[in-house]
Each structure stands twice: as C-alpha cells, then as structure tokens.
Design a protein around this motif. Structure first.
Motif, PDB file in Angstrom:
ATOM      1  N   SER A   1      -8.886  21.163   3.743  1.00 25.11           N
ATOM      2  CA  SER A   1      -8.265  22.491   3.765  1.00 25.11           C
ATOM      3  C   SER A   1      -7.878  22.887   2.338  1.00 25.11           C
ATOM      4  CB  SER A   1      -7.024  22.497   4.660  1.00 25.11           C
ATOM      5  OG  SER A   1      -5.943  21.864   4.000  1.00 25.11           O
ATOM      6  N   ASP A   2      -7.879  24.178   2.075  1.00 21.11           N
ATOM      7  CA  ASP A   2      -7.502  24.666   0.747  1.00 21.11           C
ATOM      8  C   ASP A   2      -6.093  24.221   0.385  1.00 21.11           C
ATOM      9  OD1 ASP A   2      -9.944  25.942   0.485  1.00 21.11           O
ATOM     10  OD2 ASP A   2      -9.173  27.911   1.101  1.00 21.11           O
ATOM     11  N   GLU A   3      -5.204  24.194   1.374  1.00 20.38           N
ATOM     12  CA  GLU A   3      -3.799  23.868   1.113  1.00 20.38           C
ATOM     13  C   GLU A   3      -3.612  22.403   0.718  1.00 20.38           C
ATOM     14  OE1 GLU A   3      -3.998  27.398   3.875  1.00 20.38           O
ATOM     15  OE2 GLU A   3      -4.967  25.442   3.815  1.00 20.38           O
ATOM     16  N   VAL A   4      -4.234  21.504   1.451  1.00 16.78           N
ATOM     17  CA  VAL A   4      -4.107  20.075   1.137  1.00 16.78           C
ATOM     18  C   VAL A   4      -4.755  19.791  -0.215  1.00 16.78           C
ATOM     19  CG1 VAL A   4      -4.774  17.737   1.847  1.00 16.78           C
ATOM     20  CG2 VAL A   4      -3.923  19.374   3.549  1.00 16.78           C
ATOM     21  N   ARG A   5      -5.939  20.351  -0.450  1.00 18.72           N
ATOM     22  CA  ARG A   5      -6.593  20.161  -1.750  1.00 18.72           C
ATOM     23  C   ARG A   5      -5.727  20.686  -2.885  1.00 18.72           C
ATOM     24  NH1 ARG A   5     -12.289  22.566  -0.334  1.00 18.72           N
ATOM     25  NH2 ARG A   5     -11.214  24.158  -1.491  1.00 18.72           N
TER      26      ARG A   5
ATOM     27  N   ASP B   1       0.843  -1.200   0.000  1.00 18.02           N
ATOM     28  CA  ASP B   1       0.000   0.000   0.000  1.00 18.02           C
ATOM     29  C   ASP B   1       0.875   1.245   0.000  1.00 18.02           C
ATOM     30  OD1 ASP B   1      -1.946   2.005   0.569  1.00 18.02           O
ATOM     31  OD2 ASP B   1      -1.707   1.667   2.711  1.00 18.02           O
ATOM     32  N   MET B   2       0.859   2.023  -1.105  1.00 21.11           N
ATOM     33  CA  MET B   2       1.543   3.319  -1.121  1.00 21.11           C
ATOM     34  C   MET B   2       0.654   4.254  -0.313  1.00 21.11           C
ATOM     35  SD  MET B   2       4.286   4.917  -2.223  1.00 21.11           S
ATOM     36  CE  MET B   2       4.922   4.207  -3.743  1.00 21.11           C
ATOM     37  N   HIS B   3       1.069   4.517   0.895  1.00 26.15           N
ATOM     38  CA  HIS B   3       0.199   5.142   1.880  1.00 26.15           C
ATOM     39  C   HIS B   3       0.476   6.630   2.015  1.00 26.15           C
ATOM     40  CE1 HIS B   3      -2.692   4.216   5.076  1.00 26.15           C
ATOM     41  NE2 HIS B   3      -2.182   5.270   5.693  1.00 26.15           N
ATOM     42  N   GLN B   4      -0.586   7.374   2.208  1.00 30.39           N
ATOM     43  CA  GLN B   4      -0.484   8.786   2.574  1.00 30.39           C
ATOM     44  C   GLN B   4      -1.664   9.130   3.445  1.00 30.39           C
ATOM     45  OE1 GLN B   4      -2.531  11.627   1.687  1.00 30.39           O
ATOM     46  NE2 GLN B   4      -4.001  10.185   0.830  1.00 30.39           N
ATOM     47  N   ASP B   5      -1.426  10.026   4.354  1.00 27.31           N
ATOM     48  CA  ASP B   5      -2.497  10.611   5.153  1.00 27.31           C
ATOM     49  C   ASP B   5      -2.367  12.118   5.036  1.00 27.31           C
ATOM     50  OD1 ASP B   5      -3.699   8.260   6.224  1.00 27.31           O
ATOM     51  OD2 ASP B   5      -2.069   8.090   7.667  1.00 27.31           O
ATOM     52  N   VAL B   6      -3.448  12.788   4.635  1.00 23.91           N
ATOM     53  CA  VAL B   6      -3.491  14.248   4.526  1.00 23.91           C
ATOM     54  C   VAL B   6      -2.225  14.754   3.814  1.00 23.91           C
ATOM     55  CG1 VAL B   6      -3.965  16.408   5.746  1.00 23.91           C
ATOM     56  CG2 VAL B   6      -4.812  14.252   6.695  1.00 23.91           C
ATOM     57  N   TRP B   7      -1.935  14.143   2.702  1.00 15.28           N
ATOM     58  CA  TRP B   7      -0.810  14.423   1.818  1.00 15.28           C
ATOM     59  C   TRP B   7       0.502  13.944   2.401  1.00 15.28           C
ATOM     60  CZ3 TRP B   7      -0.391  15.379  -3.178  1.00 15.28           C
ATOM     61  CH2 TRP B   7       0.849  15.763  -3.673  1.00 15.28           C
ATOM     62  N   GLY B   8       0.950  14.475   3.539  1.00 15.24           N
ATOM     63  CA  GLY B   8       2.232  14.018   4.071  1.00 15.24           C
ATOM     64  C   GLY B   8       2.837  14.930   5.104  1.00 15.24           C
ATOM     65  N   ALA B   9       4.152  14.825   5.229  1.00 15.95           N
ATOM     66  CA  ALA B   9       4.901  15.478   6.312  1.00 15.95           C
ATOM     67  C   ALA B   9       4.738  16.994   6.332  1.00 15.95           C
ATOM     68  CB  ALA B   9       6.381  15.121   6.215  1.00 15.95           C
ATOM     69  N   GLY B  10       4.568  17.596   5.180  1.00 18.77           N
ATOM     70  CA  GLY B  10       4.403  19.054   5.140  1.00 18.77           C
ATOM     71  C   GLY B  10       3.210  19.536   5.944  1.00 18.77           C
ATOM     72  N   PHE B  11       2.229  18.650   6.130  1.00 16.36           N
ATOM     73  CA  PHE B  11       1.028  18.992   6.906  1.00 16.36           C
ATOM     74  C   PHE B  11       0.987  18.267   8.252  1.00 16.36           C
ATOM     75  CE2 PHE B  11      -0.297  19.609   2.414  1.00 16.36           C
ATOM     76  CZ  PHE B  11      -0.473  20.986   2.474  1.00 16.36           C
ATOM     77  N   GLY B  12       2.097  17.635   8.614  1.00 15.09           N
ATOM     78  CA  GLY B  12       2.167  16.957   9.901  1.00 15.09           C
ATOM     79  C   GLY B  12       1.735  15.505   9.867  1.00 15.09           C
ATOM     80  N   PHE B  13       1.660  14.915   8.679  1.00 12.34           N
ATOM     81  CA  PHE B  13       1.247  13.530   8.537  1.00 12.34           C
ATOM     82  C   PHE B  13       2.338  12.757   7.794  1.00 12.34           C
ATOM     83  CE2 PHE B  13      -2.513  16.038   9.291  1.00 12.34           C
ATOM     84  CZ  PHE B  13      -3.201  15.273  10.224  1.00 12.34           C
ATOM     85  N   THR B  14       2.007  11.657   7.158  1.00 13.32           N
ATOM     86  CA  THR B  14       3.004  10.819   6.497  1.00 13.32           C
ATOM     87  C   THR B  14       2.524  10.463   5.110  1.00 13.32           C
ATOM     88  OG1 THR B  14       3.447   9.847   8.668  1.00 13.32           O
ATOM     89  CG2 THR B  14       4.433   8.753   6.797  1.00 13.32           C
ATOM     90  N   GLY B  15       3.448  10.408   4.154  1.00 10.54           N
ATOM     91  CA  GLY B  15       3.066   9.930   2.831  1.00 10.54           C
ATOM     92  C   GLY B  15       3.834  10.533   1.691  1.00 10.54           C
TER      93      GLY B  15
ATOM     94  N   VAL C   1      -2.399   1.332  -5.265  1.00 15.20           N
ATOM     95  CA  VAL C   1      -1.636   2.392  -5.916  1.00 15.20           C
ATOM     96  C   VAL C   1      -1.513   3.625  -5.035  1.00 15.20           C
ATOM     97  CG1 VAL C   1      -1.533   3.946  -7.907  1.00 15.20           C
ATOM     98  CG2 VAL C   1      -2.226   1.559  -8.193  1.00 15.20           C
ATOM     99  N   LEU C   2      -2.593   4.040  -4.392  1.00 20.98           N
ATOM    100  CA  LEU C   2      -2.524   5.208  -3.504  1.00 20.98           C
ATOM    101  C   LEU C   2      -3.670   5.153  -2.506  1.00 20.98           C
ATOM    102  CD1 LEU C   2      -1.169   7.889  -2.741  1.00 20.98           C
ATOM    103  CD2 LEU C   2      -2.625   9.018  -4.439  1.00 20.98           C
ATOM    104  N   ASN C   3      -3.321   5.063  -1.249  1.00 18.78           N
ATOM    105  CA  ASN C   3      -4.302   5.090  -0.174  1.00 18.78           C
ATOM    106  C   ASN C   3      -4.951   6.477  -0.136  1.00 18.78           C
ATOM    107  OD1 ASN C   3      -5.414   4.365   2.580  1.00 18.78           O
ATOM    108  ND2 ASN C   3      -4.142   6.114   3.107  1.00 18.78           N
ATOM    109  N   GLU C   4      -6.261   6.497   0.038  1.00 18.98           N
ATOM    110  CA  GLU C   4      -7.014   7.752   0.137  1.00 18.98           C
ATOM    111  C   GLU C   4      -6.577   8.764  -0.920  1.00 18.98           C
ATOM    112  OE1 GLU C   4      -6.438   8.855   4.262  1.00 18.98           O
ATOM    113  OE2 GLU C   4      -7.531   7.085   4.933  1.00 18.98           O
ATOM    114  N   PRO C   5      -6.825   8.461  -2.191  1.00 16.79           N
ATOM    115  CA  PRO C   5      -6.348   9.337  -3.250  1.00 16.79           C
ATOM    116  C   PRO C   5      -7.031  10.694  -3.321  1.00 16.79           C
ATOM    117  CG  PRO C   5      -7.724   7.614  -4.165  1.00 16.79           C
ATOM    118  CD  PRO C   5      -7.543   7.299  -2.705  1.00 16.79           C
ATOM    119  N   PHE C   6      -8.023  10.884  -2.468  1.00 14.54           N
ATOM    120  CA  PHE C   6      -8.811  12.120  -2.438  1.00 14.54           C
ATOM    121  C   PHE C   6      -9.402  12.350  -3.813  1.00 14.54           C
ATOM    122  CE2 PHE C   6      -9.472  16.667  -1.071  1.00 14.54           C
ATOM    123  CZ  PHE C   6     -10.304  16.342  -0.028  1.00 14.54           C
ATOM    124  N   TRP C   7      -9.980  13.475  -4.075  1.00 11.23           N
ATOM    125  CA  TRP C   7     -10.550  13.706  -5.399  1.00 11.23           C
ATOM    126  C   TRP C   7      -9.896  14.888  -6.037  1.00 11.23           C
ATOM    127  CZ3 TRP C   7     -13.808  14.184  -1.072  1.00 11.23           C
ATOM    128  CH2 TRP C   7     -14.138  15.492  -0.703  1.00 11.23           C
TER     129      TRP C   7
END
Length: 194
Positions: free
Chosen positions: A146-150, A105-119, A188-194
């Motif tokens: 958030s506007d930034e993550v989107r 699983d290529m994992h990400q949560d809320v994009w990644g480290a720049g937002f305090g998460f991983t991916g 391919v990508l966990n939680e790919p968002f839209w």
C-alpha cells in the motif's frame, strides 16, 4: 581532532568466524523455532506461556527466534518501557537456563499498530498515512504494497533521527540481554521491506 574510542568487548561466544562455533571450534547447527506469534497479540508483548518452554527440550530444539517490538520498547518517543525489557530478559534467561540459545528478532509486520499489525511504534510515522490506509483483502502480506505502508518505510529509511531512535531502542534491549550466555544473535529488523 577526533577522539579515538575503544570498541566494547564482544559479547560472550562472539567469533570472527563465518560460523557459530562451540568451545572446541566445532560448527554449531541449531534446530530452532519462533517464539512466537502469540507475542504479537498478548498483553505486554510477552510470550504468554513460559511454562511451555519445557516442550522445547522434549522436541530437542536448541534455539528460538525471540520476537521483540520497537512499539513495546519505546511506546512514546524517548520513553522506554523497562518493565517490558525486564520481562524479555527474564524469558531469555529462562531459555538460557534450559540450554536454549536465543536469536533476538526486532519484529514488525506491515509496519505496526497504525496499520493493524505489530512492530514499529505508531508515533514513528505520520497519522495521515494511518487514516487513509485501506487494508488489502488479498492477504496480510499484500498490505506492505500500500502507498501508506511504503511511505512509512520511506520516511524511516530517509530520517536519521528516526533511525537513531530505532538504534537506541535496540541498545536498551541489548544492554539488558547481552550478558546472557544463551543470547547469540540479533536480527536487526524482520522484513525490512525495500
């Protein structure tokens, strides 16, 4: 005139069937678990207690969803951490030796480290978005809105060179693990968002 290329041989156990099947053609139903949120917070993004893999046997589990992270694979553009990739392979090999199949699983949560998460790697999005981000107090998942993550996701889905970098990171992992008998799928990508 374009050259015709021959596709690579499929990985071991590949089937054209809608279902995963065993050597006798029977549908395989797994009992599985994630390995593990601890990877998100561990040194090196690796499951910290591989000696606990024996518990999977005791619980009669047959598959794990093993998290890998683009930010760990490619910490800088074009620079791959082959020590990380090798450590991933070693853990997947240990699971395979126990008869545990692996969904990578290529994992990400809320994009990644720049937002305090991983991916996703920090370099894959503009620093201005990280600087203006204010975390939501309504639960970690709401930060996706958030506007930034989107904006980071919008850039990713519209930038072919960024998508090519992501695909190349996947290739670096797949080349290392695809021959393992227990690796039988890729998310391919966990939680790919839209």
């Amino acid at each position: 005139e374009s050259e015709e290329s021959t596709p690579p041989d499929p990985p071991p156990g590949f089937s054209e069937s809608r279902w995963q099947t065993d050597a006798d053609g029977r549908v395989v139903l797994h009992r599985g678990v994630n390995i593990s949120n601890l990877q998100k917070n561990s040194d090196g993004y690796i499951y910290p207690w591989p000696e606990h893999f024996g518990l999977l046997d005791e619980l009669a589990l047959t598959q794990v969803r093993y998290l890998v992270f683009w930010e760990a694979i490619e910490p800088s553009p074009g620079q791959y951490d082959y020590d990380y990739i090798q450590a991933v392979r070693e853990q997947m090999e240990a699971l395979s030796q126990r008869g545990i199949s692996v969904l990578v699983d290529m994992h990400q949560d809320v994009w990644g480290a720049g937002f305090g998460f991983t991916g996703m790697p920090r370099w894959a999005c503009d620093e201005e978005y990280y600087e203006s981000f204010v975390p939501s107090g309504a639960g970690w998942f709401t930060n996706y809105f958030s506007d930034e993550v989107r904006a980071c996701f919008d850039v990713f889905y519209s930038d072919e060179s960024l998508q090519e970098s992501f695909a190349a990171a996947w290739v670096a992992v797949i080349q290392e693990v695809r021959a393992l008998p227990g690796v039988d799928g890729y998310e391919v990508l966990n939680e790919p968002f839209w």
